[in-house]
Scaffold this motif. Structure first.
Motif, PDB file in Angstrom:
ATOM      1  N   UNK A   1      10.488   1.660  -4.908  1.00 50.83           N
ATOM      2  CA  UNK A   1       9.811   2.957  -4.920  1.00 50.83           C
ATOM      3  C   UNK A   1       8.681   2.919  -5.943  1.00 50.83           C
TER       4      UNK A   1
ATOM      5  N   UNK B   1      20.367  19.424  -2.944  1.00 50.89           N
ATOM      6  CA  UNK B   1      19.917  19.919  -1.637  1.00 50.89           C
ATOM      7  C   UNK B   1      18.418  20.129  -1.560  1.00 50.89           C
ATOM      8  N   UNK B   2      17.679  19.544  -2.509  1.00 50.32           N
ATOM      9  CA  UNK B   2      16.228  19.715  -2.464  1.00 50.32           C
ATOM     10  C   UNK B   2      15.599  18.603  -1.633  1.00 50.32           C
ATOM     11  N   UNK B   3      14.558  18.989  -0.890  1.00 47.85           N
ATOM     12  CA  UNK B   3      13.726  17.999  -0.214  1.00 47.85           C
ATOM     13  C   UNK B   3      12.626  17.578  -1.170  1.00 47.85           C
TER      14      UNK B   3
ATOM     15  N   UNK C   1      20.321   0.920  -2.272  1.00 45.15           N
ATOM     16  CA  UNK C   1      19.161   1.297  -3.075  1.00 45.15           C
ATOM     17  C   UNK C   1      19.470   2.560  -3.867  1.00 45.15           C
ATOM     18  N   UNK C   2      18.672   2.743  -4.919  1.00 37.98           N
ATOM     19  CA  UNK C   2      18.767   3.942  -5.754  1.00 37.98           C
ATOM     20  C   UNK C   2      17.536   4.790  -5.489  1.00 37.98           C
TER      21      UNK C   2
ATOM     22  N   UNK D   1      26.053  -1.225 -11.125  1.00 41.58           N
ATOM     23  CA  UNK D   1      24.591  -1.065 -11.062  1.00 41.58           C
ATOM     24  C   UNK D   1      24.044  -1.594 -12.379  1.00 41.58           C
TER      25      UNK D   1
ATOM     26  N   UNK E   1      22.648   7.124  -6.109  1.00 35.95           N
ATOM     27  CA  UNK E   1      22.853   6.176  -5.008  1.00 35.95           C
ATOM     28  C   UNK E   1      22.347   6.733  -3.685  1.00 35.95           C
TER      29      UNK E   1
ATOM     30  N   UNK F   1      15.997  14.000   1.298  1.00 39.51           N
ATOM     31  CA  UNK F   1      16.738  15.213   0.951  1.00 39.51           C
ATOM     32  C   UNK F   1      17.954  14.809   0.122  1.00 39.51           C
TER      33      UNK F   1
ATOM     34  N   UNK G   1       9.858  11.430   3.322  1.00 43.24           N
ATOM     35  CA  UNK G   1      10.631  12.574   2.854  1.00 43.24           C
ATOM     36  C   UNK G   1      12.087  12.181   2.623  1.00 43.24           C
TER      37      UNK G   1
ATOM     38  N   UNK H   1      20.705  -4.320  -2.785  1.00 48.35           N
ATOM     39  CA  UNK H   1      19.419  -3.831  -3.278  1.00 48.35           C
ATOM     40  C   UNK H   1      19.549  -3.126  -4.621  1.00 48.35           C
ATOM     41  N   UNK H   2      18.451  -3.164  -5.357  1.00 48.82           N
ATOM     42  CA  UNK H   2      18.329  -2.471  -6.643  1.00 48.82           C
ATOM     43  C   UNK H   2      19.475  -2.838  -7.589  1.00 48.82           C
TER      44      UNK H   2
ATOM     45  N   UNK I   1       7.693  18.476  -3.518  1.00 47.59           N
ATOM     46  CA  UNK I   1       6.897  19.037  -2.423  1.00 47.59           C
ATOM     47  C   UNK I   1       5.747  19.836  -3.025  1.00 47.59           C
TER      48      UNK I   1
ATOM     49  N   UNK J   1       4.387  16.141  16.791  1.00 51.81           N
ATOM     50  CA  UNK J   1       5.833  15.998  16.979  1.00 51.81           C
ATOM     51  C   UNK J   1       6.311  14.557  16.864  1.00 51.81           C
TER      52      UNK J   1
ATOM     53  N   UNK K   1      11.724  24.809   2.112  1.00 55.16           N
ATOM     54  CA  UNK K   1      11.223  24.083   0.942  1.00 55.16           C
ATOM     55  C   UNK K   1       9.912  23.361   1.214  1.00 55.16           C
ATOM     56  N   UNK K   2       9.771  22.871   2.456  1.00 56.72           N
ATOM     57  CA  UNK K   2       8.652  21.987   2.734  1.00 56.72           C
ATOM     58  C   UNK K   2       7.521  22.712   3.455  1.00 56.72           C
ATOM     59  N   UNK K   3       7.885  23.464   4.498  1.00 54.65           N
ATOM     60  CA  UNK K   3       6.834  24.048   5.325  1.00 54.65           C
ATOM     61  C   UNK K   3       6.409  25.430   4.817  1.00 54.65           C
TER      62      UNK K   3
ATOM     63  N   UNK L   1       1.920  18.239   8.217  1.00 52.32           N
ATOM     64  CA  UNK L   1       1.933  19.703   8.147  1.00 52.32           C
ATOM     65  C   UNK L   1       2.066  20.282   9.548  1.00 52.32           C
ATOM     66  N   UNK L   2       2.805  21.347   9.658  1.00 52.04           N
ATOM     67  CA  UNK L   2       2.884  22.051  10.946  1.00 52.04           C
ATOM     68  C   UNK L   2       1.533  22.727  11.159  1.00 52.04           C
TER      69      UNK L   2
END
Lengths: 113, 999
Positions: A78, A64-66, A2-3, B279, A13, A58, A56, B250-251, A84, A43, B745-747, A26-27
């Motif tokens: 998708x 390196x972004x989530x 998948x992409x 692709x 990829x 990454x 989520x 896929x895709x 975020x 948890x 980044x998230x929390x 959320x925590x």
């Protein structure tokens, strides 16, 4: 393979990404006060739906972004990926995971599939 | 006489270029443009090998990639390749091939006894037969079965060839270059879209190479040439021949191995196969159709083949497979084969299952003087190593039995046809559904969620004009959906007669199924109609069970010929329809793919990268025994000539305690933490408090997961007011960074903190031992005395003339200086240290010595002494958890009942009663040595070494209520029978007050 459409880098990829499970858990702010049951829910309890899933990702081998995504777990289509903090762009109830967002919106406009 | 079956004036082979080759050691000649199959047929060699299970004589059945039985062992030695389809091997000078699964020869094969005893070995026989004694399965039965069954032999040497991967994107991928595919590629290409069009064969054209029909009023050859020229002139179009789209993921991700030099033979320069990873925004599948054989008694003799294959051998290769040809059909499509064989000089008879065929094909055959037996079926065939004749009989009206007198027809080739199966493999791989079309009696593509279209005969459209029109439409539509406009312009061809097929799958004979002669539906796995009956009788009526019980369709041909026939026979037994029985899912690859192509460049040294520290070359040159940690290879010990690794480790431990050693600590994870909220961030991810730490000071910290369990550890140094240098464990370095980024980044996106991975920017020489300071003093003008440079502080300055950060931390328990220098100076500084330390007999030491040294001091290794269920308190390190600061990751976890409960495992030391007994790693501890199993274990040994310093064995263990048991005895119980007494102690074995590190 998948992409995945990284909101920062574009389509890449799957091998560049790691998966981070369900999104928008959320925590708890008052984590010290919550009950053991609530703590366990935070948890461990996850939705695991057949269909639309907010999750989520990454871009581990890239920026390196989530970020978050709405994916159909049956078709791997998708609906959207988003940063975020942004509100989840959820598909309408009639989305079966086959068409992409743009295709789905185009067919809804013309009323034909 | 050479090439007795060659027909003058027919075929596309180059007769001015003879090609010599050998088969089973005998020399033959063919022509350039031949396949091995066509060249062998030209020489009247029809027996190619012996079958998988019954060792029956087999030959080629098709002329393409669907070949189930014409399999040979190609070449020898490192270049040998088993199970290659003779129909797909292009002939090259010096080619050498041999028959498979036969001994001593293909004509006289001992294994043929399997065929005589076949009643004893039906489907699933080995499950039923080889039951006892159980111990014989591996030692006797399996060996015997494996020797008897199977086809080719694997090469036993490394693959000497070179392979490569290529990654590409395109707007439209067209799979197949038959009429539909070429039409699709033309129309998509004209729109300006980036198009890749590929075909598994050496030449474009598909069925046109056999049928030679006119298109756009041009002969097929001319039309193909013109089309390729037009495609070639389009800048955005790539044409690939000898390239098989083998997998659809896929895709719209399609992989396609290209045979780059295979057709020149072995020992070529350059890349042998190229693995395309494509692709595609849109895909057009124009994969064509496979002719379906009827299942009849003894339908596997060499010389029997598909009618279309027979026609291909005549028209494309100029080879007439037999002088007396029988065409056995249930439809019109095979009549062309009969006519072409007749024109090539054969004596031809048509056996048609239809009671009264009619139409243009029928009339044309009659006009040629071909005899047609109407309403007949073949009920038996004759011949030992090849077909010599067939017995035909009239079929009943319902086609379920034979009636009337048999007729014997002498023949040396039979062309068969029972209809056509669209090649829906790629469609199915794309997760597309297929639907049964009773009008043409085949499965056709139905719905697919991917961006894919099917065109031409793979879509169930079998006439040429229809294929061209559908290809054009699909090409334009695919381009349009990819953002390119165009108008479909279909090449024009004459209308054709429909197949007018009388569905028949199993042709009856004079005896019931299973009692007469074998009728094969799966020629590669040797599965017969009788096996399907057996499966049905035994309850395996689901198509998934049928497939696995009989192995139908599970050979390398993926059931291209066999699947629909198997479904039809099962449907008949179940009184159901074919779609009612269902289909199985086709899986990649479409045709066998070499491992070399899949591996590409990633072989040998390039299989996986090895991370090396800047001092690698020095280590390698100085006897380092390497161990893998994460992607790193790092020195375990430095063995001197003649010295064992164990002895080296002990020597290294001794020298660090006595004088000085240096350790390459560059593999540790290193993260630069910077930003106004850096201190707050550390407070959240570590258990201890960081507010009061002064610049230039360092602190050891534990990271926990949210459950309160130890996740990672390391030393973090404060470099500036909002700037820290964090270290993590080697193996967890990447994971910790990603985890910290997740929290940031998230929390806590509101925290202004930046993390930079600097793991490979720094080389780290860790100087340890009582003489460490003396060595360092020779290399720096900094005051490194104990008073001026206390434990857990950092100094910046020059070491050996290089800018360095020196950190006073210790994992060995000795006075230590961790010298961090820019990576490019790592080996230089290391060498300067070795030189400066010469007068103190300095030694390099590896990770094993380091681990022994730290175990003597009772320091834990996260991941070795912890397993994700261990809290800091379990380790006796409750002091590291701040009671005064606010929230941190893992704090809430401490309140969970599981953490609060008694009886948790705690870290303790172990001393064996026998001083020299080193406990095996991972051993379990029990309370009573003599108890019979099952015995409850109360703990396990996580670190265990011979301590050279103490002259005895030591160990660390996690034991239930361990600290309360200190002073008590337990027993080590091992699978090898060991039962040794140990005494529980404090985990610190050496220098309990920690004075040496502070010295």
């Amino acid at each position: 393979m998948i992409q995945v459409d990284c909101p920062f880098c574009g389509k890449r990829n799957l091998t560049e990404f790691t998966y981070g499970g369900e999104a928008h858990i959320a925590r708890p702010e008052n984590i010290a006060e919550i009950s053991d049951a609530e703590f366990a829910r935070y948890l461990f309890t996850r939705k695991n739906p057949k269909g639309t899933h907010q999750e989520r990702w990454n871009h581990a081998m890239g920026c390196r972004r989530w970020f978050n995504a709405v994916r159909h777990t049956v078709t791997d289509q998708f609906w959207a990926t988003y940063k975020v903090g942004e509100t989840a762009p959820l598909p309408p109830a009639g989305w079966d995971g086959v068409l992409s967002k743009s295709e789905f919106e185009a067919t809804t406009e013309t009323g034909a599939k | 006489m050479a090439q007795v079956n060659r027909v003058t004036g027919k075929g596309r082979v180059n007769r001015s270029k003879p090609v010599s080759f050998t088969f089973n050691g005998k020399s033959y000649q063919g022509y350039e443009g031949d396949t091995l199959a066509s060249a062998l047929l030209a020489n009247n060699v029809k027996l190619l090998g012996r079958s998988f299970k019954y060792h029956r004589p087999r030959g080629v059945y098709t002329a393409g990639s669907d070949e189930p039985s014409g399999l040979v062992q190609l070449e020898t030695g490192a270049y040998t390749e088993p199970n290659t389809r003779a129909t797909m091997i292009e002939l090259y000078e010096g080619l050498s091939a041999a028959s498979q699964n036969c001994w001593p020869s293909v004509r006289w094969d001992v294994g043929e006894v399997n065929n005589l005893g076949s009643r004893l070995i039906p489907s699933g026989f080995y499950y039923k037969t080889f039951m006892w004694p159980a111990s014989w399965w591996e030692s006797v039965y399996e060996k015997a079965i494996r020797h008897s069954a199977g086809l080719g032999k694997c090469p036993e040497e490394n693959d000497p060839d070179v392979y490569e991967h290529r990654h590409v994107h395109c707007d439209v991928l067209v799979v197949g270059m038959g009429p539909a595919g070429l039409s699709a590629a033309l129309n998509a290409g004209r729109s300006g879209a980036r198009v890749i069009v590929l075909d598994e064969n050496a030449e474009a054209g598909g069925s046109l190479l056999t049928t030679g029909e006119d298109i756009d009023s041009k002969p097929a050859d001319q039309w193909i040439a013109d089309t390729l020229a037009e495609l070639d002139a389009m800048e955005e179009v790539t044409v690939l021949t000898r390239t098989t789209a083998s997998a659809y993921y896929d895709h719209n991700y399609i992989t396609a191995p290209e045979r780059v030099t295979n057709h020149f033979g072995p020992r070529q320069q350059g890349v042998r196969e190229r693995f395309w990873k494509i692709r595609a925004a849109q895909v057009v599948l124009a994969t064509g159709a496979h002719e379906r054989p009827p299942v009849f008694a003894e339908n596997d003799r060499p010389g029997i083949m598909m009618a279309s294959a027979l026609r291909t051998y005549v028209n494309q290769y100029g080879v007439l497979p037999g002088k007396q040809v029988v065409i056995f059909t249930n439809n019109n499509s095979a009549y062309a084969a009969a006519i072409d064989a007749k024109d090539a000089g054969a004596e031809v008879t048509i056996v048609d299952t239809r009671p009264s065929p009619s139409g243009p094909a029928f009339e044309a055959a009659k006009a040629k003087g071909i005899h047609i037996d109407e309403g007949y079926g073949i009920v038996a065939t004759k011949g030992k190593h090849g077909v010599k004749g067939c017995e035909i009989a009239p079929l009943s009206n319902d086609g379920r039995s034979v009636s009337g007198k048999s007729i014997l027809i002498p023949c040396d080739a039979i062309g068969v046809s029972a209809g056509w199966n669209p090649s829906v493999h790629m469609w199915s791989q794309a997760r597309g559904k297929v639907a049964w079309d009773p009008a043409v009696a085949c499965f056709k593509p139905d719905f697919c969620q991917q961006k894919v279209r099917a065109a031409g005969s793979c879509n169930g459209t079998f006439d040429l004009a229809g294929c061209l029109a559908e290809g054009a439409e699909a090409g334009v539509a695919a381009a349009r959906d990819a953002g390119f406009d165009g108008i479909a312009k279909a090449p024009v061809a004459a209308a054709e007669e429909a197949f007018d097929l009388r569905p028949i799958y199993y042709v009856p004979s004079r005896r019931p199924v299973g009692e007469g002669k074998k009728a094969f539906h799966d020629h590669q796995n040797d599965v017969t109609a009788a096996d399907i009956h057996l499966a049905h009788r035994e309850g395996f009526i689901s198509v998934e069970h049928l497939k696995r019980y009989t192995t139908t369709g599970m050979a390398t041909d993926q059931g291209k010929m066999s699947n629909v026939n198997a479904l039809a026979i099962m449907a008949d037994l179940r009184g159901d329809t074919i779609p009612g029985v269902g289909t199985t899912t086709f899986r990649p690859p479409y045709t066998p793919t070499t491992f070399g192509a899949m591996a590409g460049q990633s072989a040998g040294e390039l299989f996986h990268f090895t991370q090396k520290t800047p001092m690698w070359d020095w280590h390698a040159a100085n006897g380092a025994v390497m161990e893998a940690m994460g992607d790193y290879l790092r020195p375990l010990a430095y063995a001197r000539p003649g010295e064992s690794t164990k002895a080296a480790e002990n020597r290294e431990v001794k020298m660090v305690r006595q004088s000085v050693g240096v350790y390459d600590a560059s593999t540790l994870g290193k993260i630069d933490v910077r930003g106004p909220d850096a201190t707050q961030f550390l407070n959240l991810v570590y258990t201890n408090a960081w507010d009061k730490l002064k610049v230039g000071r360092a602190k050891y910290g534990f990271m926990l997961n949210e459950r309160g369990m130890v996740y990672d550890d390391g030393v973090t140094t404060k470099l500036g007011e909002n700037h820290y240098h964090m270290t993590t464990t080697t193996g967890n370095a990447a994971a910790v960074l990603a985890w910290l980024e997740d929290w940031l980044q998230v929390e806590w996106p509101d925290l202004d903190v930046h993390l930079t991975n600097v793991a490979e920017q720094w080389a780290v020489c860790s100087l340890a031992g009582p003489n460490a300071r003396k060595v360092l003093e020779k290399l720096t003008s900094l005051d490194v005395s104990a008073g001026a440079f206390p434990f857990m502080t950092m100094k910046e300055g020059k070491v050996a003339g290089v800018d360095a950060r020196i950190l006073r931390v210790s994992f060995t328990g000795e006075s230590s200086f961790e010298i961090n220098v820019p990576a490019r100076y790592g080996q230089y500084v290391w060498e300067q240290i070795m030189e400066a330390g010469r007068e103190f007999d300095i030694i390099p030491f590896g990770t094993e010595a380091l681990h022994i040294l730290r175990a003597e001091r009772g320091f834990v290794v996260v991941g070795q002494d912890t397993d994700g269920t261990v809290t800091p308190m379990d380790l006796g390190m409750g002091w590291i958890v701040s009671k005064n600061k606010g929230d941190f990751i893992g704090k809430r976890g401490f309140d969970a009942p599981e953490v609060a409960r008694g009886g948790r495992k705690q870290l303790v030391g172990l001393l064996t009663d026998k001083r020299d007994y080193v406990i095996p790693h991972g051993s379990h501890l029990v309370e009573m040595a003599t108890q019979a199993p099952p015995v409850k274990t109360v703990g396990w040994v996580c670190s265990t070494y011979w301590s050279e310093t103490l002259g005895r064995s030591i160990a660390l263990a996690l034991v239930e209520d361990g600290r309360a048991r200190i002073g008590q005895s337990l027993t080590v119980r091992n699978i090898n029978g060991d039962a040794e007494k140990v005494t529980l102690t404090d985990p610190v074995f050496y220098d309990a007050k920690g004075e040496r590190a502070h010295a």
